[in-house]
Design a protein around this motif. Sequence first.
Motif, short mmCIF file in Angstrom:
data_model
loop_
_atom_site.label_atom_id
_atom_site.label_comp_id
_atom_site.label_asym_id
_atom_site.label_seq_id
_atom_site.Cartn_x
_atom_site.Cartn_y
_atom_site.Cartn_z
N ASP A 2 0.85 -1.18 0.00
CA ASP A 2 0.00 0.00 0.00
C ASP A 2 0.89 1.25 0.00
N PRO A 3 0.84 2.05 -1.08
CA PRO A 3 1.73 3.23 -1.15
C PRO A 3 1.38 4.30 -0.13
N LEU A 4 0.19 4.26 0.43
CA LEU A 4 -0.23 5.26 1.41
C LEU A 4 0.15 4.88 2.83
N CYS A 5 0.65 3.66 3.01
CA CYS A 5 1.01 3.20 4.35
C CYS A 5 2.52 3.16 4.49
N PRO A 6 3.08 3.77 5.53
CA PRO A 6 4.53 3.69 5.73
C PRO A 6 4.96 2.28 6.11
N ILE A 7 6.25 2.02 6.04
CA ILE A 7 6.82 0.78 6.54
C ILE A 7 7.41 1.08 7.91
N ALA A 8 7.00 0.30 8.89
CA ALA A 8 7.46 0.51 10.26
C ALA A 8 8.51 -0.53 10.60
N SER A 9 9.74 -0.10 10.85
CA SER A 9 10.87 -0.98 11.11
C SER A 9 11.23 -0.94 12.59
N VAL A 10 10.99 -2.06 13.29
CA VAL A 10 11.27 -2.16 14.72
C VAL A 10 12.56 -2.95 14.92
N SER A 11 13.47 -2.43 15.71
CA SER A 11 14.77 -3.06 15.95
C SER A 11 14.90 -3.52 17.39
N LEU A 12 15.36 -4.76 17.56
CA LEU A 12 15.61 -5.33 18.88
C LEU A 12 16.97 -6.00 18.87
N GLY A 13 17.73 -5.80 19.92
CA GLY A 13 19.06 -6.42 19.99
C GLY A 13 20.16 -5.41 19.72
N ALA A 14 21.26 -5.90 19.14
CA ALA A 14 22.43 -5.04 18.90
C ALA A 14 22.09 -3.85 18.02
N ALA A 15 22.58 -2.67 18.40
CA ALA A 15 22.40 -1.48 17.57
C ALA A 15 23.23 -1.64 16.29
N ARG A 16 22.62 -1.30 15.16
CA ARG A 16 23.31 -1.45 13.87
C ARG A 16 23.16 -0.18 13.04
N ASP A 17 24.18 0.08 12.22
CA ASP A 17 24.13 1.20 11.30
C ASP A 17 23.15 0.89 10.16
N PHE A 18 22.42 1.92 9.74
CA PHE A 18 21.43 1.82 8.68
C PHE A 18 21.70 2.96 7.72
N VAL A 19 21.86 2.66 6.45
CA VAL A 19 22.32 3.67 5.49
C VAL A 19 21.31 3.84 4.36
N PHE A 20 20.89 5.10 4.13
CA PHE A 20 20.08 5.45 2.97
C PHE A 20 20.98 6.02 1.88
N ARG A 21 20.75 5.62 0.63
CA ARG A 21 21.50 6.19 -0.50
C ARG A 21 20.51 6.53 -1.62
N HIS A 22 20.58 7.76 -2.11
CA HIS A 22 19.67 8.22 -3.16
C HIS A 22 19.93 7.45 -4.46
N ARG A 23 18.89 7.17 -5.20
CA ARG A 23 19.01 6.37 -6.42
C ARG A 23 19.89 7.05 -7.48
N ASP A 24 19.99 8.38 -7.44
CA ASP A 24 20.82 9.10 -8.41
C ASP A 24 22.27 9.20 -7.97
N ALA A 25 22.60 8.68 -6.79
CA ALA A 25 23.96 8.79 -6.27
C ALA A 25 24.57 7.41 -6.03
N ARG A 26 24.09 6.41 -6.77
CA ARG A 26 24.60 5.05 -6.61
C ARG A 26 25.48 4.66 -7.80
N GLY A 27 26.43 3.75 -7.53
CA GLY A 27 27.25 3.22 -8.60
C GLY A 27 28.41 4.13 -8.99
N LYS A 28 29.17 3.67 -9.97
CA LYS A 28 30.36 4.42 -10.39
C LYS A 28 30.01 5.66 -11.21
N GLN A 29 28.94 5.58 -11.96
CA GLN A 29 28.55 6.71 -12.80
C GLN A 29 27.35 7.42 -12.17
#
Length: 257
Positions: free
Chosen positions: A174-201
């Motif tokens: 459903d595009p109108l519903c967000p995705i809810a991400s719940v984390s339990l346990g060890a803290a971990r790094d989470f990285v967002f990367r824009h689709r226009d800033a990926r790859g070598k080119q």
Amino acid sequence: MERFVNRGQNKRSCTNDARSPQKRMKLESDERIKEEEEEDGILAEFSHPVPWQKIEAEGLDCDYALLFSKEEADHLFKQLEEEVVYSTGEEAKVQVFGKVYNIPRKQATYGDAGLTYTYSGVTRLASPWTPTLEYIRDAVTNTTGHTFNFVLINRYKDGQDHMGEHRDDERELDPLCPIASVSLGAARDFVFRHRDARGKQTRRQIEPVKLELAHGSMLLMNSPTNTFWYHSLPVRKKITLPRINLTFRRILVDRKK
């Protein structure tokens, strides 16, 4: 993030009341106390005073908060370790560009009866909700105001287990519903990367957005985040403890048909 509750008003009769003014005043006072108690109960049930942190960038809209205390998060982690059954065999593999790989973590899918979810070339059937998953789902719903009918669970045994860059943009979500991400346990790094800033080119110079997802936290990925931004959980060799991540989603049953 605010929640508004419609407060009903008691309708009083317009007929003549022969009771004494003192009697009426006492009854009205009792009614007001009862109304206030009922309203307090409604607010306690439907609103959680969670301090939200807004995370924004071009095309990225997320909300982050600590949903559970350490004690409750510890208990939920322990319960999930006992209840969740993870996929094995072919269901523990993923297809990327036509090639099949072992998933570098454990996965499980739970949700409403009969629901399936297709991603990375694999269709998974939802197992019935466990009591702990229902509890977490309801806590997420009460806090966000959104309902969810499916959860994808990823278990990382340590920092070697990881997840590569991807977007949760399957058409059955459903595009109108967000995705809810719940984390339990060890803290971990989470990285967002824009689709226009990926790859070598890369077409544009857009800085990635990096977060640390804490024990008991929730990250709400709102639209249009998954349209423009990929996310990943990179390898962190110094992490020696396990982590369980639950991403609650709403699948459109009609669209699947």
